[in-house]
Design a protein around this motif. Sequence first.
Motif, short mmCIF file in Angstrom:
data_model
loop_
_atom_site.label_atom_id
_atom_site.label_comp_id
_atom_site.label_asym_id
_atom_site.label_seq_id
_atom_site.Cartn_x
_atom_site.Cartn_y
_atom_site.Cartn_z
N VAL A 20 -32.58 27.97 1.70
CA VAL A 20 -32.84 29.23 1.04
C VAL A 20 -31.88 29.31 0.01
O VAL A 20 -32.27 30.35 -0.94
CB VAL A 20 -32.68 30.29 2.19
N ASN A 21 -30.74 28.99 -0.04
CA ASN A 21 -29.99 29.08 -1.23
C ASN A 21 -30.30 28.30 -2.30
O ASN A 21 -30.30 28.79 -3.54
CB ASN A 21 -28.35 28.71 -0.74
N LEU A 22 -30.68 27.18 -2.15
CA LEU A 22 -31.41 26.23 -3.22
C LEU A 22 -32.60 26.92 -3.78
O LEU A 22 -32.66 26.96 -5.19
CB LEU A 22 -31.97 25.01 -2.72
N GLN A 23 -33.57 27.70 -3.05
CA GLN A 23 -34.83 28.45 -3.63
C GLN A 23 -34.38 29.71 -4.46
O GLN A 23 -35.02 29.85 -5.46
CB GLN A 23 -35.47 28.59 -2.40
N LYS A 24 -32.93 30.12 -4.19
CA LYS A 24 -32.48 31.25 -5.09
C LYS A 24 -31.92 30.74 -6.25
O LYS A 24 -31.98 31.47 -7.30
CB LYS A 24 -31.52 31.87 -4.34
N MET A 25 -31.37 29.57 -6.27
CA MET A 25 -30.59 29.10 -7.43
C MET A 25 -31.73 28.05 -8.40
O MET A 25 -31.09 28.21 -9.59
CB MET A 25 -29.58 28.21 -6.99
N LEU A 26 -32.69 27.66 -7.82
CA LEU A 26 -33.40 26.91 -8.94
C LEU A 26 -34.95 27.38 -8.67
O LEU A 26 -35.61 27.60 -7.76
CB LEU A 26 -33.33 25.25 -8.24
N SER A 27 -35.36 27.10 -10.03
CA SER A 27 -36.76 27.33 -10.18
C SER A 27 -37.56 26.24 -10.02
O SER A 27 -37.16 25.28 -9.85
CB SER A 27 -37.03 27.93 -11.49
N GLY A 28 -38.99 26.41 -9.77
CA GLY A 28 -39.88 25.36 -9.67
C GLY A 28 -39.79 24.22 -10.58
O GLY A 28 -40.15 22.86 -10.37
N GLU A 29 -39.47 24.80 -11.97
CA GLU A 29 -39.55 23.89 -12.85
C GLU A 29 -38.32 22.92 -12.94
O GLU A 29 -38.04 21.78 -13.26
CB GLU A 29 -39.47 24.42 -14.39
N GLN A 30 -37.20 23.38 -12.30
CA GLN A 30 -35.93 22.63 -12.34
C GLN A 30 -35.80 21.82 -11.10
O GLN A 30 -35.01 20.56 -11.62
CB GLN A 30 -34.69 23.64 -12.17
N ALA A 31 -36.46 21.84 -10.04
CA ALA A 31 -36.38 20.96 -8.97
C ALA A 31 -37.52 21.08 -8.22
O ALA A 31 -37.78 22.09 -7.92
CB ALA A 31 -34.92 21.07 -8.30
N GLU A 32 -37.77 19.82 -7.41
CA GLU A 32 -38.68 19.89 -6.11
C GLU A 32 -38.07 20.10 -5.04
O GLU A 32 -37.44 19.06 -4.76
CB GLU A 32 -39.87 18.59 -6.37
N ILE A 33 -38.29 20.98 -4.19
CA ILE A 33 -37.49 21.14 -3.01
C ILE A 33 -38.40 20.84 -1.89
O ILE A 33 -39.34 21.60 -1.88
CB ILE A 33 -36.70 22.56 -2.85
N ILE A 34 -38.06 19.93 -1.07
CA ILE A 34 -38.93 19.61 0.03
C ILE A 34 -37.94 19.68 1.26
O ILE A 34 -36.93 19.17 1.29
CB ILE A 34 -39.42 18.23 0.12
N LEU A 35 -38.43 20.66 2.29
CA LEU A 35 -37.82 20.83 3.72
C LEU A 35 -38.85 20.34 4.57
O LEU A 35 -39.90 20.30 4.79
CB LEU A 35 -37.60 22.34 3.90
N VAL A 36 -38.01 19.06 5.36
CA VAL A 36 -38.73 18.44 6.49
C VAL A 36 -38.40 18.89 7.93
O VAL A 36 -37.02 19.00 7.88
CB VAL A 36 -38.77 17.05 6.38
N ASN A 37 -39.17 19.30 8.78
CA ASN A 37 -38.70 19.80 10.00
C ASN A 37 -39.69 19.32 11.19
O ASN A 37 -40.96 19.46 11.03
CB ASN A 37 -38.39 21.12 10.32
N LYS A 38 -39.25 19.13 12.40
CA LYS A 38 -40.24 18.69 13.38
C LYS A 38 -41.17 19.80 13.71
O LYS A 38 -42.45 19.62 14.10
CB LYS A 38 -39.34 18.64 14.59
#
Length: 403
Positions: A20-38
Amino acid sequence: MKRPTILVLGAGYGGLTTTVNLQKMLSGEQAEIILVNKNDYHYETTWLHEVGAGTIAPDAARYPIAKVINNNVRFVQASVEGIDVNERKVQTTAGEMTYDYLVLGLGFEGETFGIPGLDKYALSLANLNAARQIREHIEYQFASWSLDEVKDDSKLTIVVGGAGFTGIELLGELGNRVPELCKEFDIPQEKVRILCVEAAPMVLPGFDPELVEYAKTQLAKKGVEFSIGTPVVEATEEGVKIKKGEDEFEFVKAGTVIWAAGVRGNKLVETSGIESNRARIAVRKDMRAPGFDDVFVVGDCAFLLNEEAGRPYPPTAQIAMQQAVTIAKNIKHLMADEDTEEFVYDDKGAVCSLGHDDAIADAIGRKMAGKKASALKKIVDNRALYLVGGVGLTVKKGKFKFI
Ligand code: FAD
């Protein structure tokens, strides 16, 4: 230029707060954020003793991950099966994934110290479903005692291994729940035995001794017996064997045995290619793994020395969430070719609940016991919700019954 992929493994306190901190700091153009959870939900690990005792419903302790992430994050519900940091590859039940930056936040597993039988016969608070299993197991034991023609009172004995934070919090909840269960299943309460067995010579090591005395007295009033300085040496289908003296052993027959006496990091850490001890990685000051500039470790999988005290920081949600903020900032720094920041822990103290209406606290510069400490515990629980999901999530899932 291709945007970097940030792969976050685990949506616990550490992984989800990083996300949630990364999603506030970086836009979709800047990085691809993938979260994996069971699971497609996050559960509050710090509430699992309540789920286990049955004082709150399992649903109360979880919320959908989709509620707190935005379009900058791709969530993948999958189990991680292997990590290879040399090849920058992660094997999951949804396929193989690669990354430019990895955040390893797969949490803890119970540590049974090789004591025979514990893995097989003891229950644990390892995750939400394990906690639910404890609740249902105790209810089953109580229900069958009621129905049995020939009564075996050991079905009503609950042994909790460990008088640390988790064990004591669980005992507090059991102290509240047992009278309710006795009413529900028509059981005379004096038939029930709740026994805490601890190998170390003290309860709640590290806590203020006066507060510890208070906790022991309050739990004793709720019917909890303590056997301190007496290690469990074996668990069987029937109960536990306890070492009482040099050559003295006692076997306690018990319908329920719960092991809450130690944690280690997730076993996947041990085959990741990074050096670890009890599946915990001794991270560098900026929370990166030694020898791997693109791998961060957060929460219970990280080992961090408190240099002032000369001992490691205990694995807590408090430290995991703070580490997560530093990790998110450091990933942004690395992307901008800037120096990383050191993680500096702001220790706000500890609050240990003794049931829903009682607690001890050594926090915010004050020592407290009773209802005030219990209210503080609820504020701490609500704060964790707020930090991840803001006011909306806090209002929906928070604890507001302060007395
Ligand atoms: P977790 O929060 O445990 O999250 C790990 C995540 O990884 C989970 O979502 C899990 O589903 C996921 N996962 C695991 N394996 C896989 C896999 N193979 N594939 C995909 N996903 C996976 N700390 C405090 O600060 N205060 C307290 O009052 C407190 N009370 C506690 C009470 C109890 C009963 C317990 C058990 C712990 C308590 N703690 C407390 C400790 C705290 O809960 C942990 O330190 C904290 O949860 C660590 O956060 P984490 O992100 O490392 O792991």
